[in-house]
Design a protein around this motif. Sequence first.
Motif, PDB file in Angstrom:
ATOM      1  N   GLU A  38      -7.840   2.837  -3.087  1.00 20.23           N
ATOM      2  CA  GLU A  38      -8.308   1.445  -3.182  1.00 20.23           C
ATOM      3  C   GLU A  38      -8.551   0.833  -1.799  1.00 20.23           C
ATOM      4  O   GLU A  38      -9.564   0.179  -1.555  1.00 20.23           O
ATOM      5  CB  GLU A  38      -7.198   0.595  -3.819  1.00 20.23           C
ATOM      6  N   ALA A  39      -7.558   1.041  -0.913  1.00 26.25           N
ATOM      7  CA  ALA A  39      -7.638   0.440   0.423  1.00 26.25           C
ATOM      8  C   ALA A  39      -8.811   1.024   1.208  1.00 26.25           C
ATOM      9  O   ALA A  39      -9.579   0.298   1.846  1.00 26.25           O
ATOM     10  CB  ALA A  39      -6.331   0.663   1.176  1.00 26.25           C
ATOM     11  N   LEU A  79       0.847  -1.182   0.000  1.00 22.84           N
ATOM     12  CA  LEU A  79       0.000   0.000   0.000  1.00 22.84           C
ATOM     13  C   LEU A  79       0.885   1.235   0.000  1.00 22.84           C
ATOM     14  O   LEU A  79       1.779   1.363   0.829  1.00 22.84           O
ATOM     15  CB  LEU A  79      -0.889  -0.008   1.260  1.00 22.84           C
ATOM     16  N   SER A  80       0.645   2.118  -0.936  1.00 20.43           N
ATOM     17  CA  SER A  80       1.449   3.336  -0.991  1.00 20.43           C
ATOM     18  C   SER A  80       0.533   4.468  -1.443  1.00 20.43           C
ATOM     19  O   SER A  80      -0.677   4.292  -1.556  1.00 20.43           O
ATOM     20  CB  SER A  80       2.610   3.149  -1.957  1.00 20.43           C
ATOM     21  N   PHE A  81       1.141   5.625  -1.701  1.00 20.64           N
ATOM     22  CA  PHE A  81       0.281   6.768  -1.994  1.00 20.64           C
ATOM     23  C   PHE A  81      -0.428   6.635  -3.342  1.00 20.64           C
ATOM     24  O   PHE A  81      -1.367   7.343  -3.623  1.00 20.64           O
ATOM     25  CB  PHE A  81       1.085   8.062  -1.900  1.00 20.64           C
ATOM     26  N   SER A  82       0.041   5.687  -4.149  1.00 18.69           N
ATOM     27  CA  SER A  82      -0.606   5.544  -5.456  1.00 18.69           C
ATOM     28  C   SER A  82      -1.915   4.782  -5.365  1.00 18.69           C
ATOM     29  O   SER A  82      -2.777   4.905  -6.215  1.00 18.69           O
ATOM     30  CB  SER A  82       0.331   4.834  -6.425  1.00 18.69           C
ATOM     31  N   ASN A  83      -2.082   3.959  -4.335  1.00 13.30           N
ATOM     32  CA  ASN A  83      -3.305   3.155  -4.283  1.00 13.30           C
ATOM     33  C   ASN A  83      -4.032   3.212  -2.936  1.00 13.30           C
ATOM     34  O   ASN A  83      -4.764   2.307  -2.579  1.00 13.30           O
ATOM     35  CB  ASN A  83      -3.006   1.701  -4.662  1.00 13.30           C
ATOM     36  N   LYS A 121     -12.069  -0.237  -0.154  1.00 17.69           N
ATOM     37  CA  LYS A 121     -12.308  -1.632   0.228  1.00 17.69           C
ATOM     38  C   LYS A 121     -12.755  -1.737   1.690  1.00 17.69           C
ATOM     39  O   LYS A 121     -13.725  -2.431   2.005  1.00 17.69           O
ATOM     40  CB  LYS A 121     -11.035  -2.456   0.012  1.00 17.69           C
ATOM     41  N   GLU A 122     -12.045  -1.024   2.572  1.00 20.38           N
ATOM     42  CA  GLU A 122     -12.411  -1.080   3.982  1.00 20.38           C
ATOM     43  C   GLU A 122     -13.818  -0.517   4.196  1.00 20.38           C
ATOM     44  O   GLU A 122     -14.595  -1.049   4.989  1.00 20.38           O
ATOM     45  CB  GLU A 122     -11.393  -0.306   4.841  1.00 20.38           C
TER      46      GLU A 122
END
Lengths: 466, 466
Positions: A368-369, A361-365, A372-373
């Motif tokens: 998404e996280a 997980l990084s600043f690019s995605n 999803k949560e």
Amino acid sequence: MEEERKKESEFRIKIDRESDSYDEFVEEIKNLVALEDSKKLKEMLDGAHPADIVTLFRDLEREEELYLFRVLPKEDQAYSLVKMEEETLESFLEELTVDEISNTLNHIETDETTYLLSYLPSAKRELVLANLSKADSFEIRSQLGFREYSAGRLMSKDFATVSISENVRKGIINVRKKAKEIEIYQIYVTDEAGVLEGFIPLKDLFLTPINTKIAKITNFSVFAFHYDVDQEEVANTFKKYDLVSAAVIDDLGRIIGRITVDDVLEIVEEEASEDILLMAGVSEDERLSTPILQSVKRRIAWLNVNLLTAFVSSTVVAFFEDTISQIVVLATLMPIVAGLGGNAGTQSVTVVIRNIATGDLSFSNWWEAVRKEFTIGVLNGLALGTVTGLMIFFVKGNIVLGLVVGTAMFVNMIVASLTGSLVPIILKAMRVDPAIASSIFVTATTDVCGFFFFLGLATVFAKYLI
Amino acid sequence: MEEERKKESEFRIKIDRESDSYDEFVEEIKNLVALEDSKKLKEMLDGAHPADIVTLFRDLEREEELYLFRVLPKEDQAYSLVKMEEETLESFLEELTVDEISNTLNHIETDETTYLLSYLPSAKRELVLANLSKADSFEIRSQLGFREYSAGRLMSKDFATVSISENVRKGIINVRKKAKEIEIYQIYVTDEAGVLEGFIPLKDLFLTPINTKIAKITNFSVFAFHYDVDQEEVANTFKKYDLVSAAVIDDLGRIIGRITVDDVLEIVEEEASEDILLMAGVSEDERLSTPILQSVKRRIAWLNVNLLTAFVSSTVVAFFEDTISQIVVLATLMPIVAGLGGNAGTQSVTVVIRNIATGDLSFSNWWEAVRKEFTIGVLNGLALGTVTGLMIFFVKGNIVLGLVVGTAMFVNMIVASLTGSLVPIILKAMRVDPAIASSIFVTATTDVCGFFFFLGLATVFAKYLI
């Protein structure tokens, strides 16, 4: 059978804390130390691994440790210092003289020397450095200049290189020069200015005719880290690409060190342990051997923060005292709503923190996280809100009470998933370790929101609940 | 500056998810797949690391992944399967034909082949094995026979040996035979029957005159694991003794494989991640890419268990409804006592679980750990009980209320430290992973006890509280 396997897996290990005779062994060591029988001690410890000797130290008094340490061969002395736990190391080094320390340092690699010296007060460190050869002390001084937890600190300066314009013969000569001191798995290939070009696995070097040009057998897919790259990034790159070793380069791309996978092993373990301990509000260095008062100090600090947040959520409850005094059953149900929110929030926090640590997980995605949560929060909320609402309805026979509990739980689950995913990401962006503060912040939020939604809704619909 | 460093640390990496042009890159790949332009695709992916190609897969549809996979050289196909996440791997392998799978397997080591085959349904696995050479399929079959998570499963069968009665020349010949396929760092020395005797680092082998007897340069301090030893023990031994590789032996002490530190790296990461995720009630395999419904399923299962324990502690509160209806302030204070107990318990659980995982805590010293946690519990309890009691006294002006809160908190802290340390140790003794169930059990206990002590004491001293 179990016994036999155990033995086989610890082939050649002379000191085994798990063995039945270990206590006797320690007794005998203590006796021999008391008698100052260094000859017998040397015999008993001959062939023992320094890592095991450090384990043995744990069961000795400081004076006994020191006596035993001084009996060891210089090489084992050095390795036992390297393997010592950090908090013991500092006070142990205080007891050693400058000469004793500098004499051990010739037996270990520069990254280990740098590591040990970083535990000395600067005056003593200077004296030790003055005792070393000019070349060594220059190297170590420059390595001490790198940022802590950087590739520069992690690397060893012991590596072999060969120029790309040379041939295999020259490469073998260069390996031979280094090989006495260190373990070598490959030779690095550079241009005339020392800029890294590639590497050659040792076996290729030795199995190729000696007049072959180096350029012909160089593997140009070499991994290199700038000296200031963070050790966590180093570890993640090693894992991702299954590296065995990688070069460290300076601003001009010249090779200045190498990092091997065994150095990385420790980091991976440390970083993961750190996360797990910090999340629970325990010092990242806490071990079984940490002095009790030190453990207590750190743990209490964190519990005090928890106490404050608990008072905050208690204030929210106090706000609804009137409602509770009319409908006491609310007091029995409110911990359910708050507690489950806390657990769901901790789940989100944990998954997000782990994904940050592994580099997934990084600043690019990040979005998404969070998405999803959030979806998980909605689904969890629907499922658990419905189940809990129905249970309350059946047990208490009041449909409005069931609806109030169910709705509060639904909303709180969404709060949990959003804060649980956003808080660690925001902390990371602020360059704060997300493991330190995330979970406390999230559970405080779910407590406050859980109490507020539940008791608030109950107050609004109070007349249907009495 | 940041930008530049980033680039240097990812030397030679062709696909970078963090780079600004990544989205465009994915678009182009998708277009080329749609056009079935395999030539252009090959060009674009030439030199890309399989680990990065797997990263790229995440942003493609399954059909696109398959097309791209089939464009890759066989070797990269094999490695991309190895690097694929476990849950994707299974469904991906379903789409491949038996021939496609068996053709890739020649390019990877036996431990990786065994790993891949363990994801095939047994019928398909048999077909793939039938496609391999007799020797290979025999080796893999025997490796599949080892227990999951054992040294036997972890080891690679690709290693070089030499008999102790031979000379260096023979050793070099043996290395040469193997060296084409695999990375070799040392050669293992055995007796005539294949029983492991020691090892020789590769550089020593090559730098010694070829007529030297093997016995003369053998290092007899060799680490070996029985094939059935647990991978966690393997990892802890590698860490403790800074090993780069170790042999795996059968019941008779004959070498049957080798484990290298890069295999161990993955385990260390896995085991630590597992602990952290299991403690929060999240599946040990959960990643960002896990399908949402799968994540929800596992998380809800755990939240349901929490719901049950929450109902139990709610019953304890219900037992004291009369007291609460008379003294409503109790409802506002009871979450403080229960919550802090839960936090303190989680601290103990975390430290103990981590110490079990790293091998620092075992059955020989469990008592030390429990005693230490108990002492910490008493000290934490005294400190926090006093602070909280005084705060309540000052805020509410009732000394008995302060005493009740403080005493309940003191007792609950001790409960927290005892259950927090004993529960994981007991679970470990029962061969249950302590990370799975410990924290839920401990917080349930501290909730129940916290409510019970606090409300119980309040009921006894009710007349001083109104």
